[in-house]
Design a protein around this motif. Structure first.
Motif, PDB file in Angstrom:
ATOM      1  N   ASP A  44       0.773  -1.237   0.000  1.00 12.57           N
ATOM      2  CA  ASP A  44       0.000   0.000   0.000  1.00 12.57           C
ATOM      3  C   ASP A  44       0.801   1.282   0.000  1.00 12.57           C
ATOM      4  OD1 ASP A  44      -2.494  -1.218   0.000  1.00 12.57           O
ATOM      5  OD2 ASP A  44      -2.412  -1.531   2.154  1.00 12.57           O
ATOM      6  N   ILE A  45       2.036   1.247   0.403  1.00 15.35           N
ATOM      7  CA  ILE A  45       2.809   2.493   0.426  1.00 15.35           C
ATOM      8  C   ILE A  45       4.256   2.213   0.077  1.00 15.35           C
ATOM      9  CG2 ILE A  45       3.202   2.343   2.914  1.00 15.35           C
ATOM     10  CD1 ILE A  45       3.030   5.440   3.009  1.00 15.35           C
ATOM     11  N   VAL A  46       4.841   3.069  -0.725  1.00 14.63           N
ATOM     12  CA  VAL A  46       6.204   2.862  -1.197  1.00 14.63           C
ATOM     13  C   VAL A  46       6.931   4.191  -1.257  1.00 14.63           C
ATOM     14  CG1 VAL A  46       5.428   2.987  -3.592  1.00 14.63           C
ATOM     15  CG2 VAL A  46       7.643   1.962  -3.091  1.00 14.63           C
ATOM     16  N   ALA A  75      10.980   6.255 -10.891  1.00  8.06           N
ATOM     17  CA  ALA A  75      10.191   5.113 -10.437  1.00  8.06           C
ATOM     18  C   ALA A  75       8.878   5.583  -9.841  1.00  8.06           C
ATOM     19  CB  ALA A  75      10.975   4.314  -9.404  1.00  8.06           C
ATOM     20  N   MET A  76       8.913   6.718  -9.191  1.00  6.15           N
ATOM     21  CA  MET A  76       7.706   7.275  -8.596  1.00  6.15           C
ATOM     22  C   MET A  76       6.677   7.589  -9.668  1.00  6.15           C
ATOM     23  SD  MET A  76       7.321  10.561  -6.063  1.00  6.15           S
ATOM     24  CE  MET A  76       7.909  11.843  -7.137  1.00  6.15           C
ATOM     25  N   SER A  99      -3.473   3.769  -9.598  1.00  2.00           N
ATOM     26  CA  SER A  99      -2.222   4.479  -9.820  1.00  2.00           C
ATOM     27  C   SER A  99      -1.739   5.088  -8.516  1.00  2.00           C
ATOM     28  CB  SER A  99      -2.385   5.551 -10.902  1.00  2.00           C
ATOM     29  OG  SER A  99      -3.332   6.511 -10.486  1.00  2.00           O
ATOM     30  N   LEU A 100      -0.495   5.540  -8.510  1.00  2.10           N
ATOM     31  CA  LEU A 100       0.131   6.007  -7.281  1.00  2.10           C
ATOM     32  C   LEU A 100       0.093   7.523  -7.145  1.00  2.10           C
ATOM     33  CD1 LEU A 100       3.268   3.673  -7.091  1.00  2.10           C
ATOM     34  CD2 LEU A 100       0.878   3.225  -6.490  1.00  2.10           C
ATOM     35  N   VAL A 101       0.052   7.971  -5.904  1.00  2.00           N
ATOM     36  CA  VAL A 101       0.027   9.388  -5.577  1.00  2.00           C
ATOM     37  C   VAL A 101       1.058   9.630  -4.482  1.00  2.00           C
ATOM     38  CG1 VAL A 101      -1.359  11.297  -4.698  1.00  2.00           C
ATOM     39  CG2 VAL A 101      -2.429   9.531  -6.094  1.00  2.00           C
ATOM     40  N   LEU A 111       4.612   7.107  -1.591  1.00  2.00           N
ATOM     41  CA  LEU A 111       3.523   6.957  -2.543  1.00  2.00           C
ATOM     42  C   LEU A 111       2.517   5.923  -2.075  1.00  2.00           C
ATOM     43  CD1 LEU A 111       5.648   6.621  -5.817  1.00  2.00           C
ATOM     44  CD2 LEU A 111       4.920   8.708  -4.683  1.00  2.00           C
ATOM     45  N   VAL A 112       1.261   6.184  -2.376  1.00  2.00           N
ATOM     46  CA  VAL A 112       0.197   5.232  -2.088  1.00  2.00           C
ATOM     47  C   VAL A 112      -0.705   5.111  -3.300  1.00  2.00           C
ATOM     48  CG1 VAL A 112       0.204   5.796   0.371  1.00  2.00           C
ATOM     49  CG2 VAL A 112      -1.378   6.979  -1.152  1.00  2.00           C
TER      50      VAL A 112
END
Length: 383
Positions: free
Chosen positions: A111-113, A119-120, A130-132, A249-250
């Motif tokens: 869930d979080i990176v 990469a972000m 998608s990631l935020v 990011l999540v």
């Protein structure tokens, strides 16, 4: 407490989704460190201080060996109870590469990176999965190094050199090419890149004369120096201090479904950051106790402990220990962010200037900055 630096958008709180800061960047592959948490769900038997079940999450780091530089967001907040104070039970895993870790988040395995630049953005978009970015780092910890006694003093001196990288794809080689370009050289013609892995393989490549420089991260470079018995000297270039480079990011849907887990996780890591910065040697000891396979073979020697403590301190100083103009961790000025991205475009790291409308949402900055630093500082002093 004042609100974080505003990008176009409105203020909000955990319940009302009024975004303070939304931006989107399209990048292609630099990484500073990676953190991931699996789909949040109630803990089985673990209980918090309030008797409620802990929310179980998994963080995945791009360092497969989980080196001590990951201590402030893994072993330290676990050992000192910062995760538990936030109602969280956190498992940490190491994987090879930021792209792999970010893909785990996007697919719902995590869930979080924490990922840097390319990469972000590679996994950011408008879709629900998608990631935020909900937090922005101060900068990054990529560094380009040579042995202390090398004749290579500047990026321009790299002409004709063979440069070691982890692999021929991914953030390390992209950063290496960017450094070469900043020396006025053509990374496709004036130098050669050679995949030599990291650790013992990379050290052996230096000792055999197969490479004259290495493009990696601070912790990788520190290990090479320890193994070769040489001090590794950084070839400094403007990109070393790119602001707002990467962050936490999540998935987009997690902001709606589990904002408290995001806030609690980041707040716990900020407590860990405060502790580790004040007492990096204690952070190393805590980490080696929790992850014994990450301990250096000669880790019982005082000088080795001191070197790893210095590496942690360097990582924090380079990439994390910095606040936005509003005084909050994890925020940045829009102009600085845009400038960082434009530099990456000009250096060929990014294919084009990204659209800044979607990627960043700092709605929770005020909440995760809401902690008393005196607690972690006292713990560091007395540990």
């Amino acid at each position: 407490m004042s609100h974080p630096t505003d990008f176009p958008g409105s203020h909000g709180n955990t319940c009302e989704r009024k975004s303070m800061f939304k931006k989107k960047m399209y990048v292609a592959g630099l990484v500073v460190g990676l953190l991931v948490t699996t789909a949040a769900c109630g803990g089985d038997d673990e209980k918090g201080a309030d008797g409620k079940s802990l929310t179980k999450i998994v963080q995945v780091n791009a360092d497969p060996g989980l080196g001590a530089t990951t201590a402030f967001h893994s072993s330290v907040p676990e050992k000192l109870g910062y995760f538990k104070e936030e109602g969280l039970s956190v498992e940490t895993r190491g994987v090879q590469g930021a792209d792999a870790a970010a893909a785990m988040v996007q697919s719902g395995q995590a869930d979080i990176v924490q990922a840097g630049g390319p990469a972000m953005v590679q996994f950011a978009g408008d879709k629900d999965d998608s990631l935020v970015a909900v937090y922005l780092n101060k900068s990054h910890s990529f560094r380009f190094v040579v042995p202390e006694d090398s004749d290579i003093k500047t990026a321009a001196d790299l002409k004709g050199a063979t440069i070691g990288v982890l692999a021929m794809a991914g953030p390390m080689i992209q950063y290496g090419k960017a450094v070469v370009s900043q020396g006025g050289l053509d990374p496709e013609k004036d130098v050669k890149f050679l995949p030599v892995g990291l650790g013992t393989q990379a050290a052996a490549a230096f000792e055999k004369g197969q490479i004259q420089a290495y493009a990696g991260a601070d912790s990788f470079n520190s290990v090479i120096g320890q193994l070769t018995g040489q001090t590794m000297r950084v070839i400094s270039v403007p990109s070393d201090t790119l602001p707002a480079f990467g962050g936490w990011l999540v998935r987009r849907e997690m902001i709606e479904k589990n904002p408290e887990a995001i806030i609690g996780f980041i707040r716990a890591t900020l407590k860990g950051l405060t502790f580790a910065n004040a007492n990096p040697e204690a952070a190393v000891k805590i980490h080696w106790e929790r992850y014994p396979t990450s301990k250096a073979a000669d880790g019982d020697k005082p000088e080795v402990l001191a070197q790893w403590a210095a590496t942690i301190k360097e990582r924090i100083d380079l990439a994390y220990l910095g606040k936005g103009p509003d005084g909050f961790y994890g925020t940045a000025d829009e102009k600085d962010l845009a400038g960082s991205l434009q530099f990456q475009v000009d250096a060929g790291i990014l294919p084009k200037m990204p659209d800044l409308k979607q990627l960043v949402d700092l709605e929770f900055a005020k909440q995760y900055n809401d902690f008393d630093e005196s607690g972690p500082l006292d713990s560091a002093k007395n540990y």
